[in-house]
Structure formats: structure tokens, C-alpha cells
Design a protein around this motif. Structure first.
Motif, PDB file in Angstrom:
ATOM      1  N   PHE A  51       0.827  -1.199   0.000  1.00 33.25           N
ATOM      2  CA  PHE A  51       0.000   0.000   0.000  1.00 33.25           C
ATOM      3  C   PHE A  51       0.869   1.261   0.000  1.00 33.25           C
ATOM      4  CE2 PHE A  51      -2.557   2.998   2.762  1.00 33.25           C
ATOM      5  CZ  PHE A  51      -3.318   3.478   1.713  1.00 33.25           C
ATOM      6  N   ALA A  52       1.900   1.283   0.834  1.00 29.04           N
ATOM      7  CA  ALA A  52       2.790   2.442   0.898  1.00 29.04           C
ATOM      8  C   ALA A  52       3.522   2.646  -0.426  1.00 29.04           C
ATOM      9  CB  ALA A  52       3.794   2.274   2.030  1.00 29.04           C
ATOM     10  N   GLU A  53       3.932   1.559  -1.055  1.00 30.56           N
ATOM     11  CA  GLU A  53       4.616   1.666  -2.348  1.00 30.56           C
ATOM     12  C   GLU A  53       3.678   2.242  -3.403  1.00 30.56           C
ATOM     13  OE1 GLU A  53       6.150  -1.540  -5.532  1.00 30.56           O
ATOM     14  OE2 GLU A  53       7.037  -1.734  -3.516  1.00 30.56           O
ATOM     15  N   ARG A  54       2.441   1.805  -3.393  1.00 28.32           N
ATOM     16  CA  ARG A  54       1.446   2.316  -4.342  1.00 28.32           C
ATOM     17  C   ARG A  54       1.216   3.810  -4.130  1.00 28.32           C
ATOM     18  NH1 ARG A  54      -1.369   0.962  -9.038  1.00 28.32           N
ATOM     19  NH2 ARG A  54      -3.384   1.972  -8.920  1.00 28.32           N
ATOM     20  N   VAL A  55       1.090   4.226  -2.881  1.00 27.85           N
ATOM     21  CA  VAL A  55       0.883   5.644  -2.576  1.00 27.85           C
ATOM     22  C   VAL A  55       2.100   6.460  -3.009  1.00 27.85           C
ATOM     23  CG1 VAL A  55       0.645   7.309  -0.687  1.00 27.85           C
ATOM     24  CG2 VAL A  55      -0.753   5.244  -0.718  1.00 27.85           C
ATOM     25  N   GLU A  56       3.278   5.945  -2.738  1.00 21.43           N
ATOM     26  CA  GLU A  56       4.503   6.641  -3.114  1.00 21.43           C
ATOM     27  C   GLU A  56       4.620   6.783  -4.629  1.00 21.43           C
ATOM     28  OE1 GLU A  56       9.204   5.770  -2.640  1.00 21.43           O
ATOM     29  OE2 GLU A  56       7.952   5.423  -0.871  1.00 21.43           O
ATOM     30  N   THR A  57       4.258   5.757  -5.365  1.00 25.67           N
ATOM     31  CA  THR A  57       4.299   5.807  -6.829  1.00 25.67           C
ATOM     32  C   THR A  57       3.325   6.844  -7.359  1.00 25.67           C
ATOM     33  OG1 THR A  57       4.904   3.476  -6.916  1.00 25.67           O
ATOM     34  CG2 THR A  57       4.011   4.429  -8.922  1.00 25.67           C
ATOM     35  N   ARG A  58       2.122   6.852  -6.816  1.00 26.37           N
ATOM     36  CA  ARG A  58       1.129   7.837  -7.268  1.00 26.37           C
ATOM     37  C   ARG A  58       1.560   9.256  -6.917  1.00 26.37           C
ATOM     38  NH1 ARG A  58      -4.969   6.154  -6.348  1.00 26.37           N
ATOM     39  NH2 ARG A  58      -5.154   8.030  -7.612  1.00 26.37           N
TER      40      ARG A  58
ATOM     41  N   SER B  69       3.612  14.506  -8.595  1.00 24.49           N
ATOM     42  CA  SER B  69       4.651  15.523  -8.466  1.00 24.49           C
ATOM     43  C   SER B  69       5.317  15.795  -9.807  1.00 24.49           C
ATOM     44  CB  SER B  69       5.694  15.074  -7.443  1.00 24.49           C
ATOM     45  OG  SER B  69       6.714  16.027  -7.328  1.00 24.49           O
ATOM     46  N   ALA B  70       5.598  14.747 -10.569  1.00 21.12           N
ATOM     47  CA  ALA B  70       6.210  14.914 -11.885  1.00 21.12           C
ATOM     48  C   ALA B  70       5.272  15.665 -12.821  1.00 21.12           C
ATOM     49  CB  ALA B  70       6.579  13.558 -12.473  1.00 21.12           C
ATOM     50  N   ALA B  71       3.990  15.357 -12.773  1.00 20.04           N
ATOM     51  CA  ALA B  71       3.021  16.060 -13.618  1.00 20.04           C
ATOM     52  C   ALA B  71       2.924  17.521 -13.213  1.00 20.04           C
ATOM     53  CB  ALA B  71       1.657  15.378 -13.516  1.00 20.04           C
ATOM     54  N   PHE B  72       2.957  17.789 -11.920  1.00 24.90           N
ATOM     55  CA  PHE B  72       2.915  19.169 -11.439  1.00 24.90           C
ATOM     56  C   PHE B  72       4.143  19.944 -11.910  1.00 24.90           C
ATOM     57  CE2 PHE B  72       4.081  22.311  -8.179  1.00 24.90           C
ATOM     58  CZ  PHE B  72       2.978  23.152  -8.276  1.00 24.90           C
ATOM     59  N   GLU B  73       5.305  19.344 -11.778  1.00 29.81           N
ATOM     60  CA  GLU B  73       6.544  20.002 -12.218  1.00 29.81           C
ATOM     61  C   GLU B  73       6.532  20.243 -13.729  1.00 29.81           C
ATOM     62  OE1 GLU B  73       8.934  21.344 -10.418  1.00 29.81           O
ATOM     63  OE2 GLU B  73       7.869  20.747  -8.596  1.00 29.81           O
ATOM     64  N   GLU B  74       5.975  19.306 -14.477  1.00 30.88           N
ATOM     65  CA  GLU B  74       5.897  19.477 -15.934  1.00 30.88           C
ATOM     66  C   GLU B  74       4.990  20.647 -16.284  1.00 30.88           C
ATOM     67  OE1 GLU B  74       4.033  17.155 -19.754  1.00 30.88           O
ATOM     68  OE2 GLU B  74       4.783  15.952 -18.078  1.00 30.88           O
TER      69      GLU B  74
END
Length: 87
Positions: free
Chosen positions: A62-69, A74-79
């Protein structure tokens, strides 16, 4: 989302099992009576400690899934921010 549902359902099942065991033991040792408040408190405490060890794999998934999302967001925001700065 699947990891969240699996982890949450397993936590609920673990609490209900802990609560049932606590109520059973309290009723057994106190002549058939038990205190609901203390049974709930002990059930939460036991299931919380148990989930730390028993549900470790599900919690990590669950934590890995949240971290990936979060990384994708964050990448989309920076883009978008970079495109806005370029304009």
C-alpha cells in the motif's frame, strides 16, 4: 486502490478477531460478564500490534502504491509548472 481495500479489510478482520478473543476470555474468566469499553480498547491494542507484524507485506504494498502515485503527481505538477514558466 486495490492495496488500500485489501489492507483495510484485513485490519477490520484482525480487529474483529482480536475483539472476539478478548470478549471470550473476559467472559470466561469473569463468570460470563465483560466490559464492552475495555474489550474494544484491548481489541484495538492487540489488533494494532498484530497488524504491525502480520500485515507488514500488505502495508508495504500500500505504501509503495501511494509513493508511486505521489511521484507521478509531483512529476506532472513540475511538468505543468515548467510549461507555464516557458510561456
Amino acid at each position: 486502490m486495490k492495496e488500500f481495500v485489501v489492507y483495510t479489510v484485513l485490519r477490520i478482520v484482525l480487529f474483529l478477531a482480536s475483539f472476539g478473543i478478548v470478549v471470550g476470555l473476559m467472559a470466561l474468566f469473569s463468570g460470563g460478564t465483560y466490559h464492552l469499553f475495555w474489550a474494544v480498547v484491548l481489541g484495538f491494542l492487540i489488533s494494532g500490534i498484530g497488524s504491525f507484524f502480520i500485515l507488514d507485506r500488505q502495508r508495504r504494498a500500500f505504501a509503495e502504491r501511494v509513493e508511486t502515485r505521489a511521484a507521478k503527481a509531483s512529476a506532472a505538477f513540475e511538468e505543468r509548472k515548467a510549461r507555464e514558466d516557458a510561456d
